[in-house]
Each structure stands twice: as structure tokens, then as C-alpha cells.
Design a protein around this motif. Structure first.
Motif, PDB file in Angstrom:
ATOM      1  N   GLY A   1       0.897  -1.171  -0.151  1.00 56.91           N
ATOM      2  CA  GLY A   1      -0.018   0.008   0.125  1.00 56.91           C
ATOM      3  C   GLY A   1       1.003   1.340   0.020  1.00 56.91           C
ATOM      4  O   GLY A   1       1.660   1.691  -1.049  1.00 56.91           O
ATOM      5  N   GLU A   2       0.729   1.824   1.266  1.00 59.30           N
ATOM      6  CA  GLU A   2       2.174   2.864   1.276  1.00 59.30           C
ATOM      7  C   GLU A   2       3.097   2.079   2.372  1.00 59.30           C
ATOM      8  O   GLU A   2       2.826   1.674   3.325  1.00 59.30           O
ATOM      9  CB  GLU A   2       1.686   4.177   2.103  1.00 59.30           C
ATOM     10  CG  GLU A   2       0.529   5.065   1.164  1.00 59.30           C
ATOM     11  CD  GLU A   2       1.467   5.696  -0.130  1.00 59.30           C
ATOM     12  OE1 GLU A   2       2.616   5.745   0.180  1.00 59.30           O
ATOM     13  OE2 GLU A   2       0.636   6.437  -0.928  1.00 59.30           O
ATOM     14  N   GLY A   3       4.119   2.263   2.050  1.00 51.17           N
ATOM     15  CA  GLY A   3       5.260   1.791   2.805  1.00 51.17           C
ATOM     16  C   GLY A   3       6.818   1.743   2.279  1.00 51.17           C
ATOM     17  O   GLY A   3       6.846   2.403   1.202  1.00 51.17           O
ATOM     18  N   GLY A   4       7.870   1.504   3.145  1.00 48.08           N
ATOM     19  CA  GLY A   4       9.092   1.523   2.653  1.00 48.08           C
ATOM     20  C   GLY A   4      10.091   1.051   3.696  1.00 48.08           C
ATOM     21  O   GLY A   4       9.599   0.374   4.659  1.00 48.08           O
ATOM     22  N   MET A   5      11.391   0.738   3.070  1.00 54.71           N
ATOM     23  CA  MET A   5      12.252   0.217   4.156  1.00 54.71           C
ATOM     24  C   MET A   5      13.821   0.899   3.964  1.00 54.71           C
ATOM     25  O   MET A   5      14.051   1.167   2.697  1.00 54.71           O
ATOM     26  CB  MET A   5      12.704  -1.327   3.522  1.00 54.71           C
ATOM     27  CG  MET A   5      13.651  -1.951   4.430  1.00 54.71           C
ATOM     28  SD  MET A   5      13.960  -3.615   4.043  1.00 54.71           S
ATOM     29  CE  MET A   5      15.311  -3.170   2.717  1.00 54.71           C
ATOM     30  N   ILE A   6      14.220   0.980   5.024  1.00 55.61           N
ATOM     31  CA  ILE A   6      15.431   1.814   5.087  1.00 55.61           C
ATOM     32  C   ILE A   6      16.542   0.409   5.309  1.00 55.61           C
ATOM     33  O   ILE A   6      16.290  -0.115   6.392  1.00 55.61           O
ATOM     34  CB  ILE A   6      15.751   3.076   6.035  1.00 55.61           C
ATOM     35  CG1 ILE A   6      14.714   3.898   5.861  1.00 55.61           C
ATOM     36  CG2 ILE A   6      17.195   3.392   5.990  1.00 55.61           C
ATOM     37  CD1 ILE A   6      14.823   4.960   6.882  1.00 55.61           C
TER      38      ILE A   6
END
Ligand SMILES: *Cc1c(COP(=O)(O)O)cnc(C)c1O
Length: 373
Positions: free
Chosen positions: A194-199
Motif C-alpha cells: 500500500g504505502e510503505g518503505g524500508m531503510i
């Protein structure tokens, strides 16, 4: 199907019944964000699936906010950040939101990615940069040695906007040479929540970056520059389920990309931006032989095939805000804008639809190339 038989994007997310039960743990703990049980598990599993040993994963609410948090952690307010002209608006928006000063560089016409030579020349000529952002265009996981080499020779840290690059777990590890990489888990990417991210955070920077995602808070509640990029339990439930499914999704998408590669090699209507199947293929970008006219996109539309230009318009043309952009060079990015056309890639058995999709766009491309020559 509304509008197109072959839409540009068909996101595939896990079914509600698959991920909703995972939330029992969060409800039992009454812990819905700020490090709830699912986010701890998701960070651990992402690390194991994708990262080198001396890296940690920090799941966040988007790639854009992840990049911004990283720049806050590196204290870049008022500092100079080099980035490529040929990228999605988000890369620039993150630089601006972090209060840094963007310096725009041209790209390499072959890879479509930041031109390491151009950055090197700029620095050798006395130009100053505090950070370089490299963008993995279209999520292709290319060798970054040329830009790494420039970064280390000049002592300018490297951040990688690897938005669409998350692939098959275990197949390719990220964070190989000390740089920070930021990924997107947006619905339009292959690893979609959906909306998301990873550092991908090097261990020694983990706490600072984590603070950047949490309002800049220090232990005593005083705060550095920061934003709110913390992921909630709901997205982590979807993400944990996606981790189990993404390999199958990518294998189906690769089979589709393989068809396009042979097609463009045989017909010569354009050059695929990448022919290395070991990527996750959120779309299939082609540098067409002829400039892409709007009429071609409309003709493809009229036979039910949705194609798109990316990254269009490039930053130096597209940005209308009030910050002045220093533009070092952009001629190749503008040329890519004229020639790049992206075709849809699906998570479906390719034999079920390829012949029909092929027949539709092949007719249009054949007519188009006759008109053009
Ligand atoms: C999709 C994309 C982004 C934005 O990611 P979000 O998670 O939507 O913020 C940034 N950069 C590139 C290159 C992208 O393709």
C-alpha cells in the motif's frame, strides 16, 4: 475491464484473510505503532531476507519519508545534495523536505542512471557536494561500483534511492559497501503493501536514522531534525504476508519481461533499458528508436494497451516549486524523456495473455515505425 484490457498497473497484494489474523498479536498487546510486535518481526525478517550482516532494516511509511529521515539523520539541512535529473519527483521532494540544496546531474544514456563521470568532473572542478543520491531507475539492481568509486575518492557519502528494487529474498543482498539504501513498498512496486518503505541502515548509523524517523528524538527527549516515518502494525501485517509471496510474484513477472526482451530484440523497435532477468520488473522500460509522440500512446490506448512515459517529465523540467535548482547538466535526461516508453508487466501466467497483448501492440508499433521512417 474499465478503460483498458491491458492496464499499465495491476497491483497484487495478499488477500485480507491472509494478513488480517496476524493483527491479533498487535491487538492483544494494544500496540499499533512505535515498535509493535509485527513491526519488530517485519524488520527482522526483512533484514534476514535482503540485507548484509552489518545492516539493519527499518520499515517506514514510504520511500519518500525514509529518504527524508535519512537526510535528517545525516544533518543535511542547508547542505548540497547531488541527484540525477532522471528520477521520480519523490527523490527531489525528499531533498527539499530535508532542507537541503539540490544539485541536478545528467544520467548515462545506457543505464539511465546517474552519470558517475559527470559527478566526478564536477567535484574535480571544485564543485562541492555533501551527499550523492544514486537512483536505481525502474528498480534495476545494477552494479554501483562507478558511483561508489567517486563517492569514496571524494569522501562524499552515498545514499541510494532503490525504490522499486526489492526482489526475490536471498537472491541479491543490498547494502554491500556502506551506503544507505531506501526502498518503496508502495502498491505500484513489486513488493507492495500500500504505502510503505524500508531503510537499509548500516549498523553504526541505525540509531541516528531510527531517530530521524521518530521526530529526531534523543534519549532525553530533546530532538534533532527529523520527521514521522514510523510504520504501523497494519502495513507490517501485509508486509509479512508479502514476504512469503514475493518470490512467486517475481517469477511470473520475469516470464513476462522475458517475452518483451525477445520481442524488442527481434523487431528492433527499441532497446530494453535492461535485459538482465534477475530483477523484480515493476514495468518494462524501452528506449524507442523514434521519439515517442503522444499519438503513439493514444494508438496503443485505442487497442486497449496502457503504456506510460517515465520518469516524465524529468526533475529539471517538471519541478514548479519555489526552490532554485542548480542544474549541472540534463541533456541526456531530456533525450530519454523523448524516447522512453514503459510497458505493463503482470503477475499472471504469461501464456494466458501474451499472444493477445502482443498482437495488439505489435500492430501499432509496426504502423508507427513505418510512419516514422
Ligand atoms: C516509487 C518511487 C519513489 C517513491 O516511493 P514512495 O514509497 O511512494 O514514497 C521514489 N523514488 C523512485 C525512483 C520511485 O520509483
Amino acid at each position: 475491464m474499465a478503460g483498458y484490457d491491458f492496464p499499465f498497473l495491476i497491483p497484487t497484494l495478499p488477500a485480507i484473510q491472509e494478513w488480517a489474523p496476524l493483527l491479533e498479536a498487535s491487538y492483544a498487546a494494544r500496540h499499533y505503532s512505535n515498535g509493535g510486535p509485527l513491526s519488530l518481526e517485519f524488520n527482522q525478517k526483512l533484514k534476514r531476507a535482503y540485507l548484509e550482516d552489518d545492516y539493519q532494516a527499518i520499515a517506514v511509511t514510504s520511500n519518500t519519508l525514509g529518504l527524508q529521515a535519512v537526510m535528517h539523520a545525516l544533518d543535511l539541512r542547508g547542505k548540497r545534495v547531488g541527484l540525477p535529473d532522471f528520477t521520480f519527483a519523490a527523490t527531489l521532494q525528499a531533498v527539499l523536505a530535508a532542507g537541503a540544496l539540490p544539485v541536478i546531474f545528467d544520467v548515462d544514456s545506457d543505464t539511465t542512471e546517474l552519470d558517475a563521470q559527470g559527478v566526478d568532473d564536477y567535484l574535480n572542478d571544485g564543485g562541492k557536494l555533501d551527499v550523492i543520491i544514486h537512483v536505481r531507475c525502474f528498480g534495476f539492481a545494477r552494479d554501483l561500483s562507478p558511483i561508489r568509486d567517486v563517492s569514496s575518492r571524494h569522501g562524499v557519502p552515498l545514499i541510494v534511492d532503490a525504490a522499486a528494487a526489492l526482489g526475490v529474498p536471498g537472491e541479491r543482498t543490498f547494502g554491500m559497501s556502506g551506503e544507505i539504501e531506501v526502498f518503496s513498498l508502495h502498491a505500484t512496486k513489486v513488493f507492495a503493501v500500500g504505502e510503505g518503505g524500508m531503510i537499509a541502515a548500516p549498523k553504526q548509523l541505525h540509531d541516528r536514522i531510527k531517530a530521524g524517523t521518530n521526530f529526531g528524538f534523543q534519549e532525553d527527549r530533546r530532538f534533532l531534525d527529523g520527521t514521522n516515518a514510523k510504520i504501523d502494525e497494519f502495513r507490517c501485517a501485509i508486509g509479512l504476508t508479502m514476504l512469503e509471496k514475493v518470490e512467486g510474484i517475481i517469477h511470473r513477472r520475469r516470464a513476462h519481461a522475458a517475452k518483451y526482451i525477445s520481442y524488442f530484440n527481434e523487431t528492433g523497435f527499441g532497446r530494453p533499458v535492461c535485459s538482465d532477468l534477475q530483477n523484480s520488473w515493476s514495468m518494462f522500460p524501452v528506449i524507442m528508436n523514434e521519439p515517442v509522440e503522444d499519438q503513439l500512446i493514444r494508438d496503443l490506448y485505442s487497442v486497449g494497451v496502457e503504456t506510460r512515459r517515465y520518469y516524465f517529465p524529468c526533475l529539471s523540467i517538471g519541478y514548479l516549486g519555489s526552490q532554485s535548482l542548480e542544474i549541472s547538466a540534463n541533456a541526456r535526461a531530456i533525450e530519454l524523456n523523448r524516447r522512453m516508453l514503459c510497458f505493463p508487466v503482470y503477475d499472471r501466467p504469461v501464456d494466458e495473455f501474451w499472444n493477445e497483448l502482443h498482437d495488439r501492440f505489435h500492430g501499432v508499433l509496426t504502423r508507427n515505425s513505418r510512419v516514422a521512417t
